[in-house]
Design an enzyme around this catalytic site. Structure first.
Site, short mmCIF file in Angstrom:
data_model
loop_
_atom_site.label_atom_id
_atom_site.label_comp_id
_atom_site.label_asym_id
_atom_site.label_seq_id
_atom_site.Cartn_x
_atom_site.Cartn_y
_atom_site.Cartn_z
N GLN A 156 59.23 38.61 1.96
CA GLN A 156 58.65 37.31 1.60
C GLN A 156 58.71 37.03 0.10
O GLN A 156 58.57 35.89 -0.32
CB GLN A 156 57.20 37.23 2.07
N HIS A 199 53.16 41.81 12.60
CA HIS A 199 53.65 40.56 12.00
C HIS A 199 54.46 40.87 10.73
O HIS A 199 55.58 40.36 10.56
CB HIS A 199 52.45 39.65 11.68
N GLU A 200 53.90 41.72 9.87
CA GLU A 200 54.60 42.04 8.61
C GLU A 200 55.87 42.84 8.86
O GLU A 200 56.88 42.63 8.19
CB GLU A 200 53.67 42.80 7.66
N GLY A 214 48.23 39.88 4.63
CA GLY A 214 49.40 40.75 4.69
C GLY A 214 50.58 40.11 3.99
O GLY A 214 50.65 38.88 3.86
N HIS A 260 58.82 40.72 9.56
CA HIS A 260 59.48 40.15 8.38
C HIS A 260 60.61 41.05 7.90
O HIS A 260 61.65 40.57 7.43
CB HIS A 260 58.48 39.98 7.23
N CYS A 317 50.99 32.54 8.37
CA CYS A 317 51.90 33.29 7.50
C CYS A 317 51.98 32.59 6.16
O CYS A 317 52.10 31.36 6.11
CB CYS A 317 53.27 33.35 8.16
N LEU A 318 51.97 33.36 5.09
CA LEU A 318 52.05 32.76 3.75
C LEU A 318 53.39 32.06 3.53
O LEU A 318 53.50 31.20 2.66
CB LEU A 318 51.83 33.83 2.68
NI NI Z 1 54.13 36.36 7.56
#
Ligand code: NI
Length: 167
Positions: free
Chosen positions: A51, A133-134, A46, A137, A91-92
């Site tokens: 991000q 989660h996304e 995701g 952000h 998370c990236l």
């Molecule tokens: Ni994330």
């Protein structure tokens, strides 16, 4: 298409609040394509526009191993949720950190697709976790902020150290 640069926690820009997309147009679709490519290349399941330092309400999610079940959610809104589930998340923007977070087990989310059409999606399990989660952000929240202050301090120190070592 292009691979976009992913902001790394604790970058302050990860705390910006995303604005709603007022018009889904070619530039939106280009961003979505680049976000998907960036997510697949990472690899991740995701990615939120936040991000990649674009503060618009857009997320992409694909939990399949075959990378062929892309969910594009523009202006996503959770219209109902139920249950509770604990899941280990990563998370990236927070590489190498995996921690357990509690979230709704099932959600119904309403969003626009890449054509600007409204749709609703029922999700559970990993897909539900990932969407929540996304969506966090987009309101400037990173998953580690669900953890204790002590853990957050440790994670920030670890990531700053790692950043110094790689520069
Ligand atoms: Ni994330």
């Amino acid at each position: 298409m292009a691979i976009l640069k992913i902001l790394q926690y604790p970058d302050e820009r990860l705390h910006k609040i995303a604005k709603k997309v007022t018009q889904v147009d070619e530039s939106t679709r280009k961003l979505v394509r680049n976000m998907a490519e960036t997510m697949y290349a990472a690899p991740g399941v995701g990615l939120a526009a936040t991000q990649v330092d674009v503060h618009e309400c857009i997320i992409v999610v694909d939990i399949s191993e075959t990378h062929d079940q892309l969910n594009i959610l523009i202006n996503p809104e959770i219209i109902s949720s139920s249950g509770e589930e604990e899941c280990e998340e990563g998370c990236l923007s927070v590489p190498g950190i995996y921690e357990t977070v509690s979230r709704a087990a099932r959600i119904t989310v309403r969003a626009l697709n890449e054509k600007g059409e409204i749709f609703t999606l029922n999700a559970e399990g990993l897909l539900a976790v990932c969407i929540q989660h996304e969506m966090d952000h987009l309101i400037g929240k990173v998953f580690v902020e669900y953890l204790s202050q002590l853990k957050q301090t440790r994670i920030r120190a670890k990531l700053k150290k790692r950043l110094r070592e790689t520069m």
